[in-house]
Motif scaffolding. Structure first.
Motif, PDB file in Angstrom:
ATOM      1  N   TYR A  67       4.778  10.479   1.708  1.00 13.57           N
ATOM      2  CA  TYR A  67       4.306  10.158   0.366  1.00 13.57           C
ATOM      3  C   TYR A  67       4.958  11.142  -0.597  1.00 13.57           C
ATOM      4  N   LEU A  69       4.123  12.448  -4.344  1.00 11.75           N
ATOM      5  CA  LEU A  69       3.133  12.429  -5.414  1.00 11.75           C
ATOM      6  C   LEU A  69       3.755  13.021  -6.668  1.00 11.75           C
ATOM      7  N   PHE A  75       2.556   7.534  -7.136  1.00  9.41           N
ATOM      8  CA  PHE A  75       3.094   7.938  -5.849  1.00  9.41           C
ATOM      9  C   PHE A  75       4.042   6.869  -5.330  1.00  9.41           C
ATOM     10  N   SER A  89       4.678   1.634  -4.124  1.00  8.74           N
ATOM     11  CA  SER A  89       4.207   2.648  -5.065  1.00  8.74           C
ATOM     12  C   SER A  89       2.860   2.242  -5.644  1.00  8.74           C
ATOM     13  N   TYR A  92      -2.568   7.443  -7.674  1.00  6.00           N
ATOM     14  CA  TYR A  92      -3.443   8.223  -6.806  1.00  6.00           C
ATOM     15  C   TYR A  92      -4.468   8.981  -7.630  1.00  6.00           C
ATOM     16  N   LEU A 105      -5.266   6.544  -2.611  1.00  5.38           N
ATOM     17  CA  LEU A 105      -4.036   5.885  -3.034  1.00  5.38           C
ATOM     18  C   LEU A 105      -4.344   4.424  -3.343  1.00  5.38           C
TER      19      LEU A 105
END
Length: 151
Positions: A67, A69, A75, A89, A92, A105
Motif C-alpha cells: 500500500y 499512503l 492510497f 486506489s 483511507y 481503506l
C-alpha cells in the motif's frame, strides 16, 4: 501503630499513582511532516487459515503486495501475482475501534484486491505497532496478511 500508619500511607501513595500499561503509539498515518509521505506498507508475511501450515515470506508468498499512503488521505494498493500487477486506489482513514487502532481503506467499487469478511468495498488493517499492520481477512478464513512500513 506507627508502622501501620506508615504502611497505610505508602499503600495510599502507591494506589493513587496510576500505572498506564497501555502502549501509546504514534499514529504513523497522521504525521504532519511532509517527508513522511508517501508511506509504503509492504506485505512481508502470509499465513493460511489451516492449522500446522507454516507462514510464507518473500518470494514464497502467493503474491507480492504493498500500500502507498499519501498525505491527502488517498492510497494505492498494488499486487503482483503470476507476473501480473494490479492496482486499485481509494481513500483511507485512521479509526479507533473498541479493540484497537485500525487503518480503514475505502475503495470506490468492489474489486479483486479487497480482502475482507463483509463484501463491502473496504478493508480494515489493525495497527499492531507504528511499523506493523495486520489484515483482518483471516477472521473469516482468508489468509493472514502482515505488513511492515518500509522507508
Amino acid at each position: 501503630m506507627k508502622n501501620f500508619l506508615l504502611v497505610a500511607v505508602i499503600v495510599g501513595i502507591l494506589l493513587s499513582c496510576s500505572l498506564d500499561k497501555g502502549i501509546e503509539m504514534e499514529n504513523p498515518i497522521e504525521k504532519s511532516n511532509a517527508e513522511e509521505y508517501p508511506q509504503k506498507w509492504e506485505l512481508v508475511e502470509m499465513s493460511g487459515s489451516i492449522a500446522n501450515v507454516p507462514p510464507s515470506t518473500g518470494s514464497d508468498m502467493a503474491w507480492q503486495e504493498y500500500y502507498l499512503l499519501y498525505e491527502d488521505n488517498t492510497f494505492v494498493k498494488s499486487r503482483t501475482q503470476d507476473n501480473i500487477t494490479t492496482e486499485e486506489s481509494g481513500n483511507y482513514a485512521f479509526v479507533t475501534l473498541s479493540d484497537g487502532e485500525y487503518l480503514e481503506l475505502s475503495y470506490p467499487s468492489d474489486n479483486e484486491l479487497i480482502g475482507n469478511c463483509t463484501g463491502e468495498p473496504k478493508e480494515l488493517l489493525r495497527l499492531e505497532t507504528v511499523n506493523k499492520l495486520v489484515g483482518t481477512w483471516w477472521a473469516c478464513d482468508g489468509p493472514g496478511l502482515f505488513y511492515e512500513k518500509t522507508d
